[in-house]
Motif scaffolding. Structure first.
Motif, short mmCIF file in Angstrom:
data_model
loop_
_atom_site.label_atom_id
_atom_site.label_comp_id
_atom_site.label_asym_id
_atom_site.label_seq_id
_atom_site.Cartn_x
_atom_site.Cartn_y
_atom_site.Cartn_z
N UNK A 1 12.14 14.41 11.30
CA UNK A 1 10.82 13.95 11.73
C UNK A 1 9.75 14.89 11.18
N UNK A 2 8.73 14.30 10.58
CA UNK A 2 7.55 15.05 10.15
C UNK A 2 6.33 14.42 10.82
N UNK A 3 5.51 15.24 11.47
CA UNK A 3 4.34 14.71 12.16
C UNK A 3 3.07 15.06 11.40
N UNK A 4 2.05 14.22 11.56
CA UNK A 4 0.75 14.48 10.96
C UNK A 4 -0.35 13.91 11.87
N UNK A 5 -1.58 14.35 11.63
CA UNK A 5 -2.76 13.90 12.38
C UNK A 5 -2.68 14.25 13.87
N UNK A 6 -1.87 15.25 14.22
CA UNK A 6 -1.79 15.68 15.62
C UNK A 6 -2.88 16.71 15.89
N UNK A 7 -3.32 16.87 17.15
CA UNK A 7 -2.81 16.16 18.34
C UNK A 7 -3.62 14.93 18.73
N UNK A 8 -4.63 14.55 17.94
CA UNK A 8 -5.53 13.48 18.38
C UNK A 8 -5.07 12.07 18.00
N UNK A 9 -4.51 11.92 16.80
CA UNK A 9 -4.10 10.59 16.32
C UNK A 9 -2.74 10.70 15.64
N UNK A 10 -1.76 11.23 16.37
CA UNK A 10 -0.48 11.58 15.79
C UNK A 10 0.29 10.40 15.20
N UNK A 11 0.95 10.68 14.07
CA UNK A 11 1.87 9.76 13.42
C UNK A 11 3.17 10.51 13.16
N UNK A 12 4.30 9.89 13.45
CA UNK A 12 5.60 10.50 13.22
C UNK A 12 6.29 9.78 12.07
N UNK A 13 6.56 10.51 10.99
CA UNK A 13 7.34 9.94 9.89
C UNK A 13 8.81 10.30 10.11
N UNK B 1 20.22 3.39 0.40
CA UNK B 1 19.75 4.64 -0.20
C UNK B 1 18.84 5.43 0.74
N UNK B 2 18.84 5.06 2.04
CA UNK B 2 18.00 5.76 3.01
C UNK B 2 16.56 5.28 2.97
N UNK B 3 15.71 5.92 3.77
CA UNK B 3 14.31 5.51 3.79
C UNK B 3 13.53 6.27 4.83
N UNK B 4 12.28 5.86 5.01
CA UNK B 4 11.42 6.48 6.02
C UNK B 4 10.61 5.42 6.73
N UNK B 5 10.16 5.77 7.96
CA UNK B 5 9.32 4.88 8.76
C UNK B 5 8.24 5.71 9.41
N UNK B 6 7.00 5.23 9.38
CA UNK B 6 5.90 5.84 10.10
C UNK B 6 5.70 5.11 11.42
N UNK B 7 5.71 5.87 12.53
CA UNK B 7 5.47 5.31 13.85
C UNK B 7 4.20 5.93 14.42
N UNK B 8 3.34 5.09 14.99
CA UNK B 8 2.09 5.54 15.59
C UNK B 8 2.00 4.99 17.02
N UNK B 9 1.75 5.84 18.01
CA UNK B 9 1.63 5.35 19.39
C UNK B 9 0.49 4.35 19.53
N UNK B 10 0.62 3.46 20.49
CA UNK B 10 -0.42 2.46 20.75
C UNK B 10 -1.69 3.15 21.24
N UNK B 11 -1.54 4.19 22.07
CA UNK B 11 -2.68 4.96 22.57
C UNK B 11 -2.82 6.21 21.71
N UNK B 12 -4.02 6.52 21.19
CA UNK B 12 -4.19 7.73 20.37
C UNK B 12 -3.79 8.98 21.13
N UNK B 13 -3.25 9.94 20.40
CA UNK B 13 -2.86 11.19 21.02
C UNK B 13 -1.84 11.93 20.18
N UNK B 14 -1.00 12.71 20.84
CA UNK B 14 -0.05 13.58 20.17
C UNK B 14 1.30 12.89 20.00
N UNK B 15 2.09 13.34 19.03
CA UNK B 15 3.50 12.97 18.91
C UNK B 15 4.32 14.25 18.91
#
Length: 207
Positions: free
Chosen positions: A3-15, A63-77
């Motif tokens: 897991x790699x996170x970005x845009x935390x802690x206000x608009x977190x996205x988890x790759x 061959x594997x892959x990645x997915x970006x998940x973003x919470x419905x409510x803005x915040x941290x992941x």
């Protein structure tokens, strides 16, 4: 799974990076984007469904892959790492992504002691790998020494490990209370262990 996170802690996205054929569970509405070839299997629609939307299963191609998940409510992941030796009790509204290597223990005895036959606001998980949590505010933690005490409102709780002792009580015995949401209740914790919280009220963040 990594897991790699970005845009935390206000608009977190988890790759979430998946190995070939590896799968994770998450609600479909939280999937932002994915590498080509990732498939989604929606939850079964048989019977009457109430409450929150059931999880979909996302599976990586050969061959594997990645997915970006973003919470419905803005915040941290927050990726909560499981080492296979200690389980965690997690607020039922905090779960964002669950790998197959982390189990949902639906009949965990300690939670049954807290809630009885009712369906409470906590769920228990165990296993190995990262369980990704979502919080409407920055994630913080209390590091409790042995015997150290802290009281937390359920509206701010993310998770706590099995090493921590927990007591559930009414803030005002004559006031309104809900085991489903935690309204009118408080949690007393005793160390040793870590209690994860969020810096925003969960219910007020949805209004």
């Amino acid at each position: 799974m990594r897991v790699h996170t970005r845009h935390t802690p206000n608009f977190g996205v988890a790759r979430v990076f998946l190995n070939p054929g590896e799968a994770v569970q998450a609600t479909g509405e939280t999937m932002l984007a994915s590498s080509y070839g990732v498939t989604e299997t929606a939850p079964a629609r048989g019977g009457v469904r109430t409450g929150r939307t059931g999880p979909s299963v996302f599976t990586a191609p050969g061959d594997g892959g990645w997915i970006d998940f973003a919470p419905v409510v803005p915040g941290d992941v927050y990726p909560l790492e499981f080492d296979g030796t200690t389980g965690w009790s997690v607020h039922r509204d905090a779960l964002l992504v669950r790998p197959a290597s982390v189990r949902h223990d639906q009949t965990w005895p300690q939670l049954q002691q807290l809630f009885g036959a009712d369906s409470g606001f906590l769920e228990h998980y165990s296993g190995t790998g990262p369980l990704v949590l979502a919080a409407p505010g920055p994630a913080e933690q209390f590091e409790l020494a042995r015997g150290e005490l802290v009281t937390v409102s359920p509206d701010y709780l993310l998770a706590y490990p099995d090493t921590v002792q927990c007591r559930l009580r009414a803030v005002d015995p004559s006031g309104a209370q809900s085991l489903r949401t935690g309204e009118g209740l408080a949690l007393d914790f005793a160390g040793p262990g870590t209690v994860l919280v969020q810096a925003r009220n969960r219910r007020l963040s949805r209004s």
